[in-house]
Scaffold this motif. Structure first.
Motif, PDB file in Angstrom:
ATOM      1  N   GLN A   1      30.649   9.504  40.400  1.00  0.00           N
ATOM      2  CA  GLN A   1      31.658   9.191  39.427  1.00  0.00           C
ATOM      3  C   GLN A   1      30.891   8.712  38.125  1.00  0.00           C
ATOM      4  O   GLN A   1      29.959   7.828  38.188  1.00  0.00           O
ATOM      5  N   LEU A   2      30.936   9.565  37.104  1.00  0.00           N
ATOM      6  CA  LEU A   2      30.285   9.528  35.769  1.00  0.00           C
ATOM      7  C   LEU A   2      30.873   8.495  34.953  1.00  0.00           C
ATOM      8  O   LEU A   2      31.855   7.843  35.101  1.00  0.00           O
ATOM      9  N   PRO A   3      30.136   7.656  34.098  1.00  0.00           N
ATOM     10  CA  PRO A   3      30.435   6.395  33.481  1.00  0.00           C
ATOM     11  C   PRO A   3      31.625   6.627  32.417  1.00  0.00           C
ATOM     12  O   PRO A   3      31.989   5.736  31.922  1.00  0.00           O
ATOM     13  N   SER A   4      31.845   7.794  31.992  1.00  0.00           N
ATOM     14  CA  SER A   4      32.730   7.940  30.767  1.00  0.00           C
ATOM     15  C   SER A   4      33.930   8.594  31.201  1.00  0.00           C
ATOM     16  O   SER A   4      34.229   9.210  32.394  1.00  0.00           O
ATOM     17  N   VAL A   5      34.914   8.192  30.244  1.00  0.00           N
ATOM     18  CA  VAL A   5      36.215   9.021  30.536  1.00  0.00           C
ATOM     19  C   VAL A   5      36.409  10.003  29.404  1.00  0.00           C
ATOM     20  O   VAL A   5      35.956   9.924  28.363  1.00  0.00           O
ATOM     21  N   LEU A   6      36.912  11.051  29.783  1.00  0.00           N
ATOM     22  CA  LEU A   6      37.211  12.491  29.098  1.00  0.00           C
ATOM     23  C   LEU A   6      38.723  12.444  28.697  1.00  0.00           C
ATOM     24  O   LEU A   6      39.506  12.358  29.320  1.00  0.00           O
ATOM     25  N   THR A   7      38.557  12.546  27.417  1.00  0.00           N
ATOM     26  CA  THR A   7      40.159  12.647  26.804  1.00  0.00           C
ATOM     27  C   THR A   7      40.125  14.184  26.315  1.00  0.00           C
ATOM     28  O   THR A   7      39.228  14.695  25.570  1.00  0.00           O
ATOM     29  N   VAL A   8      41.145  15.077  26.732  1.00  0.00           N
ATOM     30  CA  VAL A   8      41.075  16.326  26.679  1.00  0.00           C
ATOM     31  C   VAL A   8      42.455  16.860  25.871  1.00  0.00           C
ATOM     32  O   VAL A   8      43.583  16.231  26.316  1.00  0.00           O
ATOM     33  N   ALA A   9      42.544  17.590  24.975  1.00  0.00           N
ATOM     34  CA  ALA A   9      43.570  18.154  24.139  1.00  0.00           C
ATOM     35  C   ALA A   9      43.246  19.580  24.010  1.00  0.00           C
ATOM     36  O   ALA A   9      42.489  19.974  23.250  1.00  0.00           O
ATOM     37  N   LEU A  10      44.169  20.610  24.668  1.00  0.00           N
ATOM     38  CA  LEU A  10      44.233  22.055  24.603  1.00  0.00           C
ATOM     39  C   LEU A  10      45.271  22.548  24.032  1.00  0.00           C
ATOM     40  O   LEU A  10      46.512  22.090  24.411  1.00  0.00           O
ATOM     41  N   LYS A  11      45.073  23.518  23.159  1.00  0.00           N
ATOM     42  CA  LYS A  11      46.291  24.558  22.913  1.00  0.00           C
ATOM     43  C   LYS A  11      46.291  25.799  23.586  1.00  0.00           C
ATOM     44  O   LYS A  11      45.103  26.339  23.407  1.00  0.00           O
ATOM     45  N   THR A  12      47.357  26.328  24.154  1.00  0.00           N
ATOM     46  CA  THR A  12      47.305  27.592  24.792  1.00  0.00           C
ATOM     47  C   THR A  12      48.364  28.462  24.058  1.00  0.00           C
ATOM     48  O   THR A  12      49.652  27.800  24.163  1.00  0.00           O
ATOM     49  N   SER A  13      48.024  29.506  23.678  1.00  0.00           N
ATOM     50  CA  SER A  13      49.081  30.707  23.349  1.00  0.00           C
ATOM     51  C   SER A  13      49.373  31.398  24.652  1.00  0.00           C
ATOM     52  O   SER A  13      48.451  32.102  25.407  1.00  0.00           O
ATOM     53  N   SER A  14      50.892  31.974  24.804  1.00  0.00           N
ATOM     54  CA  SER A  14      51.195  32.663  25.779  1.00  0.00           C
ATOM     55  C   SER A  14      52.264  33.471  25.445  1.00  0.00           C
ATOM     56  O   SER A  14      53.162  33.468  24.619  1.00  0.00           O
ATOM     57  N   GLU A  15      52.167  34.667  25.986  1.00  0.00           N
ATOM     58  CA  GLU A  15      53.016  35.837  25.922  1.00  0.00           C
ATOM     59  C   GLU A  15      53.727  36.449  27.161  1.00  0.00           C
ATOM     60  O   GLU A  15      52.736  37.011  27.986  1.00  0.00           O
ATOM     61  N   PRO A  16      54.812  36.208  27.490  1.00  0.00           N
ATOM     62  CA  PRO A  16      55.504  36.838  28.829  1.00  0.00           C
ATOM     63  C   PRO A  16      55.443  38.350  28.633  1.00  0.00           C
ATOM     64  O   PRO A  16      55.780  39.081  27.473  1.00  0.00           O
ATOM     65  N   LEU A  17      55.283  38.934  29.822  1.00  0.00           N
ATOM     66  CA  LEU A  17      55.259  40.380  29.748  1.00  0.00           C
ATOM     67  C   LEU A  17      55.948  40.900  31.039  1.00  0.00           C
ATOM     68  O   LEU A  17      55.795  40.072  32.010  1.00  0.00           O
ATOM     69  N   GLU A  18      56.676  41.969  31.068  1.00  0.00           N
ATOM     70  CA  GLU A  18      57.079  42.501  32.213  1.00  0.00           C
ATOM     71  C   GLU A  18      56.384  43.643  32.749  1.00  0.00           C
ATOM     72  O   GLU A  18      56.127  44.428  32.206  1.00  0.00           O
ATOM     73  N   SER A  19      56.225  43.704  34.156  1.00  0.00           N
ATOM     74  CA  SER A  19      55.598  44.761  35.010  1.00  0.00           C
ATOM     75  C   SER A  19      56.456  44.782  36.173  1.00  0.00           C
ATOM     76  O   SER A  19      57.206  44.096  36.596  1.00  0.00           O
ATOM     77  N   ALA A  20      55.702  45.744  37.145  1.00  0.00           N
ATOM     78  CA  ALA A  20      56.326  45.775  38.414  1.00  0.00           C
ATOM     79  C   ALA A  20      55.482  46.527  39.283  1.00  0.00           C
ATOM     80  O   ALA A  20      54.389  47.081  39.169  1.00  0.00           O
ATOM     81  N   ASN A  21      55.712  45.929  40.634  1.00  0.00           N
ATOM     82  CA  ASN A  21      54.884  46.670  41.903  1.00  0.00           C
ATOM     83  C   ASN A  21      56.164  47.712  42.265  1.00  0.00           C
ATOM     84  O   ASN A  21      57.185  47.784  41.736  1.00  0.00           O
ATOM     85  N   VAL A  22      55.686  48.825  43.005  1.00  0.00           N
ATOM     86  CA  VAL A  22      56.536  49.854  43.465  1.00  0.00           C
ATOM     87  C   VAL A  22      56.361  49.774  44.946  1.00  0.00           C
ATOM     88  O   VAL A  22      55.341  49.851  45.450  1.00  0.00           O
ATOM     89  N   ALA A  23      57.505  49.798  45.467  1.00  0.00           N
ATOM     90  CA  ALA A  23      57.508  49.597  47.038  1.00  0.00           C
ATOM     91  C   ALA A  23      58.501  50.582  47.707  1.00  0.00           C
ATOM     92  O   ALA A  23      59.651  50.584  47.343  1.00  0.00           O
ATOM     93  N   GLY A  24      57.924  51.249  48.687  1.00  0.00           N
ATOM     94  CA  GLY A  24      58.742  52.229  49.462  1.00  0.00           C
ATOM     95  C   GLY A  24      58.619  52.153  50.811  1.00  0.00           C
ATOM     96  O   GLY A  24      57.585  51.928  51.523  1.00  0.00           O
ATOM     97  N   LEU A  25      59.676  52.083  51.779  1.00  0.00           N
ATOM     98  CA  LEU A  25      59.630  51.670  53.204  1.00  0.00           C
ATOM     99  C   LEU A  25      59.918  53.010  54.129  1.00  0.00           C
ATOM    100  O   LEU A  25      60.757  53.684  53.884  1.00  0.00           O
ATOM    101  N   LEU A  26      58.941  53.394  54.874  1.00  0.00           N
ATOM    102  CA  LEU A  26      59.283  54.148  56.048  1.00  0.00           C
ATOM    103  C   LEU A  26      59.545  53.518  57.343  1.00  0.00           C
ATOM    104  O   LEU A  26      58.741  52.959  58.070  1.00  0.00           O
ATOM    105  N   PRO A  27      60.905  53.390  57.680  1.00  0.00           N
ATOM    106  CA  PRO A  27      61.138  52.396  58.897  1.00  0.00           C
ATOM    107  C   PRO A  27      60.596  53.172  60.246  1.00  0.00           C
ATOM    108  O   PRO A  27      60.324  54.369  60.397  1.00  0.00           O
ATOM    109  N   GLY A  28      60.198  52.265  60.995  1.00  0.00           N
ATOM    110  CA  GLY A  28      59.722  52.573  62.295  1.00  0.00           C
ATOM    111  C   GLY A  28      60.925  52.818  63.218  1.00  0.00           C
ATOM    112  O   GLY A  28      62.198  52.489  62.924  1.00  0.00           O
ATOM    113  N   THR A  29      60.552  53.448  64.309  1.00  0.00           N
ATOM    114  CA  THR A  29      61.448  53.656  65.509  1.00  0.00           C
ATOM    115  C   THR A  29      61.688  52.975  66.593  1.00  0.00           C
ATOM    116  O   THR A  29      62.499  52.881  67.282  1.00  0.00           O
TER     117      THR A  29
END
Length: 544
Positions: A279-307
Motif C-alpha cells: 500500500q502506497l503512502p498517498s491517497v489519490l483523489t480522482v475526478a473524470l469527465k466522460t462524454s457518451s453517445e448511445p448507438l443502435e446496432s444489431a447482431n443477425v441470427a438465423g436458426l436451422l433446427p436439428g432433427t
C-alpha cells in the motif's frame, strides 16, 4: 442525419432499377465481370462480398446506417437460405445497445500524502485519463495499492495480491506479462480487462496502469465503445481504468514507499520480474469527465433446427463479424476501409454454409445457429453481448465455430485452428479437415495472441468450447498471410482489388461445414480437456 444517409442509399438503388433495362445492362457489364467467368457457387460467394465490401456501405462501421443496411442484407440471405428468425421479437436482428464514449477533458488526479499538501499530477507528463462509459462525472478518493503486474494465476503459483487488502482501494499495476506462461494464457493476462477484472474480484474500486517511460498524448481522447445497460451506463470489465501513469507520475505515486519507484523502475519492463505488493503512502483523489453517445446496432441470427428429438434442443453456433472500420484516415486518396477479407469473406462463408446445410438431404441432429455479430473491431462487443444475452437458453449452446478473416489468395494446404487442443473439438476438427485432404495446424505465431482476439473468445468466457479457423501457413500460406498483414490488414486496400481465389473460399466453407456437422451429429456435447486453463477459469463442462 443518419436517416438521410439510408434514404440516399436506398434512393440510389431504386434509381438504378428505374433506369431503362438496356442502360442497366451496360452499367452492370461495365462495373463487374460476367458471372459466367465463375462457377455458380463461386459467383454466389463473390456476390455477397461485392455488396458488403462496396464503397456504398462505407466500411460497415458498427452503429452506422450503412452497417444496418449490411445487417438487413444478411437477414435477407438467412431468410432465403430457409433459416428461422432467432433474433428479437420474432425477427432476425438482435438489438445491441452500443455506447461510444471518450474522456471529455484532461481530468484531475491529486495525490495527498499523510500530513502533506495535495499534489496534482500533470496531464501529459504524469498521466493521461481514462473514461467511464455512461457516467458524465466520476469521482473517487481512495488509497493506492501497488500490486506488481496485477496477476493472480494459481496454475503458475502466482498471486500479486498476496499480503495486501485492496478492498475499497485503487490498485496500480505494470503492464508486462510473464513469458513463462503458455502463449494463449499469457495473451489472456496481457489484457488490461483481465487485470481490472482481477482487481474487482479482490474488492478494488479503480485501477491505474503504469507505463514505466512516458505517456503519449496522441489519442488520449479517442472514442471507445462498449455495450450499454438499460440505465445507460456502459459495460466495463472489472473496475474502471482511471488513468495511465508515466514513470514521472509513478515517482510521485511511490514517494516515501518502502520500495520507491527508483528501485522498481529498472525491472518494470522485465516480464519475469515479481514485485511485493504494497500500500502506497498517498491517497489519490480522482475526478473524470466522460462524454457518451448511445448507438443502435444489431447482431443477425438465423436458426436451422436439428432433427433429433433430444439433441435438437442443443445448439452449435457458427459466428462471423459483420462490421469493419468504416471511414478513416485516407491512404493514397482512399478513406473507405472496405473490409473485404476482414470480414465480408467470413460473412459470405457463413451465408453459403447456411445454404449448404439447408439444402442437404442429411439434416443435423443438433440445431445450428448462424450468427453475424456487430462491433468486433471495437473489442468483440457484439459477440460479448450475445454470449451474455443469448436469444436461446445459454445452457443449450454447446460450441462455437468462428469465421474471421480467412485469407483466400492461395491454395491452402492446412488449416490453423486456434483452441483445438483445449477441448474435445480438437479430434473432431482434425478428422473433419483430414477428410478434405487438409491437415490441421496449431498456432504458428503464439506471440500474437490470436486465440483471445476474435469473437469465439466471448463464448470461451462463458465456458463454451470454441474454435477459430484460418487457412494455414504451409506452402505459400505464410508469405500470403504476411503480405496481407503488411499491405491490407485494417487498410483501405482490403477491398476487391486484391486477388481472392473463390475456389479456396468454397474449400474454407466445406471444411467448416464438415467440422460443424461432426459437432452437431456427435452423441455427446463437446467438453473441455480435464484441467484446461480456460475450461477451469470459466467453469466449462469437463474441465474439473
Amino acid at each position: 442525419m443518419r436517416d438521410s444517409v439510408v434514404c440516399r442509399v436506398l434512393a440510389a438503388v431504386a434509381l438504378a432499377f428505374a433506369a431503362p433495362a438496356a442502360a442497366r445492362v451496360v452499367e452492370v457489364q461495365a462495373a463487374a465481370p460476367s458471372p459466367a467467368q465463375l462457377p455458380d457457387d463461386q459467383a454466389a460467394m463473390k456476390a455477397h462480398v461485392m455488396f458488403l465490401a462496396s464503397d456504398a456501405l462505407r466500411g460497415r462501421e458498427a452503429g452506422t446506417p450503412e452497417y444496418r443496411i449490411a445487417a438487413e442484407y444478411v437477414a435477407s440471405r438467412f431468410f432465403a437460405a430457409g433459416l428461422k428468425p432467432a433474433g428479437d421479437k420474432g425477427g432476425y436482428l438482435q438489438s445491441v445497445p452500443l455506447l461510444r464514449y471518450q474522456p471529455a477533458d484532461h481530468g484531475d488526479l491529486v495525490l495527498t500524502a499523510k500530513g502533506g499538501a495535495p499534489m496534482p499530477l500533470v496531464f501529459g507528463r504524469d498521466f493521461v485519463p481514462g473514461a467511464v462509459p455512461g457516467k458524465p462525472q466520476f469521482a473517487l478518493d481512495a488509497p493506492v495499492v501497488f500490486v506488481g503486474q496485477g496477476i493472480v494465476a494459481p496454475k503458475y503459483k502466482r498471486n500479486d495480491y498476496a499480503g495486501v487488502d485492496v478492498r475499497g482501494k485503487i490498485v496500480a499495476f505494470l503492464g508486462e506479462t510473464p513469458t513463462s506462461f503458455q502463449s494463449e494464457e499469457r495473451a489472456h493476462f496481457a489484457s488490461p480487462a483481465t487485470r481490472t477484472t482481477i482487481a474487482a474480484e479482490h474488492g478494488a474500486v479503480g485501477a491505474i496502469l503504469i507505463e514505466p517511460g512516458s505517456v503519449s498524448e496522441a489519442g488520449w481522447d479517442r472514442a471507445r465503445m462498449t455495450w450499454a445497460y438499460p440505465d445507460g451506463t456502459g459495460h466495463v470489465a472489472g473496475v474502471p481504468l482511471i488513468a495511465t501513469v508515466s514513470g514521472a507520475g509513478a515517482s510521485k505515486l511511490f514517494a516515501q514507499a518502502r520500495a520507491p519507484w527508483e528501485k522498481i523502475a529498472p525491472r518494470a519492463d522485465d516480464p519475469t520480474a515479481i514485485f511485493k505488493a504494497e500500500q502506497l503512502p498517498s491517497v489519490l483523489t480522482v475526478a473524470l469527465k466522460t462524454s457518451s453517445e448511445p448507438l443502435e446496432s444489431a447482431n443477425v441470427a438465423g436458426l436451422l433446427p436439428g432433427t433429433d428429438p433430444t439433441l435438437s434442443r442443443e445448439v452449435v453456433v457458427l459466428s462471423a463479424h459483420l462490421d469493419h472500420l468504416g471511414v478513416g484516415p485516407p491512404v493514397n486518396g482512399d478513406s473507405i476501409y472496405n473490409g473485404a477479407e476482414d470480414n465480408a469473406v467470413g460473412i459470405a462463408a457463413l451465408i453459403e454454409a447456411a445454404k449448404r446445410f439447408r439444402a442437404s438431404d442429411m439434416p443435423t441432429r443438433r440445431s445450428i445457429l448462424f450468427l453475424a455479430v456487430t462491433a468486433e473491431e471495437e473489442g468483440l462487443i457484439g459477440s460479448d453481448y450475445f454470449a451474455r444475452h443469448p436469444t436461446m437458453p445459454a445452457a443449450k449452446i454447446v460450441a462455437d465455430v468462428n469465421f474471421d478473416m480467412p485469407i483466400l489468395s492461395y491454395a491452402f494446404q492446412d488449416m490453423t485452428v486456434f483452441g483445438a487442443n483445449r477441448s474435445s473439438l480438437g479430434p473432431i476438427v482434425a478428422q473433419a479437415v483430414a477428410a478434405l485432404g487438409v491437415t490441421m495446424s496449431l498456432d504458428p505465431d503464439p506471440a500474437e495472441g490470436f486465440f483471445v482476439r476474435s469473437d469465439h473468445y466471448r463464448f470461451v468466457q462463458q465456458g463454451i468450447p470454441s474454435v477459430f479457423l484460418w487457412p494455414g501457413q504451409a506452402g505459400p500460406g505464410k508469405a500470403a498471410f504476411e503480405n496481407f498483414l503488411k499491405h491490407r490488414y485494417h487498410q483501405p486496400s482490403d477491398d476487391l482489388s486484391q486477388p481472392i481465389d473463390w475456389a479456396q473460399g468454397l474449400r474454407f466453407v466445406a471444411a467448416n461445414c464438415a467440422i460443424t456437422r461432426a459437432i452437431a451429429d456427435a452423441p455427446d456435447r463437446p467438453r473441455w480437456n480435464k484441467g484446461d486453463f480456460f475450461g477451469l477459469l470459466y467453469d466449462g463442462p469437463g474441465a474439473k
